[in-house]
Design an enzyme around this catalytic site. Structure first.
Site, short mmCIF file in Angstrom:
data_model
loop_
_atom_site.label_atom_id
_atom_site.label_comp_id
_atom_site.label_asym_id
_atom_site.label_seq_id
_atom_site.Cartn_x
_atom_site.Cartn_y
_atom_site.Cartn_z
N HIS A 44 -13.01 -1.01 -12.68
CA HIS A 44 -12.41 -0.11 -11.71
C HIS A 44 -10.95 0.00 -11.77
CE1 HIS A 44 -11.33 -3.48 -9.42
NE2 HIS A 44 -10.70 -2.79 -8.56
N ASP A 45 -10.21 -0.74 -12.21
CA ASP A 45 -8.78 -0.92 -12.32
C ASP A 45 -8.33 -0.73 -13.57
OD1 ASP A 45 -7.69 -0.56 -9.78
OD2 ASP A 45 -7.21 -2.78 -9.18
N LYS A 48 -5.00 1.09 -14.64
CA LYS A 48 -3.85 0.44 -14.60
C LYS A 48 -3.07 0.34 -15.72
CE LYS A 48 -3.96 -1.45 -9.73
NZ LYS A 48 -4.21 -2.83 -9.08
N HIS A 73 -4.08 5.68 -11.16
CA HIS A 73 -4.88 4.94 -12.12
C HIS A 73 -6.13 5.18 -11.89
CE1 HIS A 73 -5.19 2.02 -8.32
NE2 HIS A 73 -6.10 2.01 -8.88
N HIS A 97 -13.19 4.58 -6.93
CA HIS A 97 -13.02 3.50 -5.82
C HIS A 97 -11.97 3.90 -4.76
CE1 HIS A 97 -9.97 2.06 -8.83
NE2 HIS A 97 -9.27 1.46 -7.90
N HIS A 98 -11.12 4.63 -5.07
CA HIS A 98 -10.06 5.11 -3.98
C HIS A 98 -10.28 6.16 -3.25
CE1 HIS A 98 -7.38 1.56 -4.26
NE2 HIS A 98 -7.27 1.90 -5.89
N ASP A 126 -13.95 -3.41 -3.39
CA ASP A 126 -12.49 -3.47 -3.68
C ASP A 126 -11.67 -3.68 -2.58
OD1 ASP A 126 -10.18 -3.04 -5.08
OD2 ASP A 126 -10.12 -0.92 -4.29
FE LIG Z 1 -7.26 0.40 -7.70
#
Ligand SMILES: [Fe+2]
Length: 181
Positions: A44-45, A48, A73, A97-98, A126
């Site tokens: 998910h990240d 980044k 990200h 996810h955000h 998360d």
């Molecule tokens: Fe994130």
């Protein structure tokens, strides 16, 4: 790769994958579907990697501009994964996810009808994983605090009610066994 760049995100990603998988299992997912959900949690990240190291690991408060850069990200997570054949679904589950059900999330500002159950699971996993971790600026939160925050997010229309309840149940069932006997 993520661990090499940011000391928190590697462990956090494994945690998100594991919580998402446990929630999915509880909700009846199995086989490849469950595996895909765990992969979405693990990756998910990924985006980044596109955020400058200096900002990612900056101790102390971020400026508005730096925060804007960090907020990109999930877009990179989505963009990267959606270019891989066969990972289009995972790209959405991970890249959203955000996002939040009321449209207040980022970067796509999607709303509930655009957010599948799998994306909702990654969102909750998360938040849960983040609150359970020690961060440089705070200790891990207590179960009581975590219940309050998650249920508050449901009341505000941001996180999925059913997924939050399942998430709290599965995490604290396991956590109590591991952490508090
Ligand atoms: Fe994130």
């Amino acid at each position: 790769m993520i661990s090499a760049k940011d000391r928190y995100t590697g462990k956090h990603s494994i945690e998100v994958g594991s919580i998402a998988k446990t929630i999915g299992k509880y909700l009846g997912f199995g086989g490849e579907h469950l595996e895909m959900l765990e992969i979405a949690g693990l990756l998910h990240d990924l985006g980044k990697l596109a955020v400058p190291l200096k900002i990612l690991n900056k101790p102390g408060k971020l400026t508005a501009k730096e925060f804007e850069l960090i907020k990109v990200h999930p877009f990179y997570t989505y963009k990267t994964l959606s270019q891989v054949k066969g990972m289009e679904k995972i790209a959405c589950w991970a890249g959203y996810h955000h996002e939040r059900l009321d449209g207040s999330g980022y970067p796509f500002h999607l709303t509930s009808h655009e957010l599948e159950l799998e994306s909702r699971i990654i969102q909750v996993a998360d938040v849960l994983a983040a609150l359970l971790e020690d961060r440089p600026y705070r200790r891990a939160l207590t179960p009581q605090e975590i219940f309050q925050i998650l249920r508050g997010e449901v009341e505000k229309g941001k996180l999925d009610a059913q997924v939050v309840e399942v998430g709290l149940k599965v995490v604290f069932q396991t956590a109590f066994q591991v952490r508090w006997g």
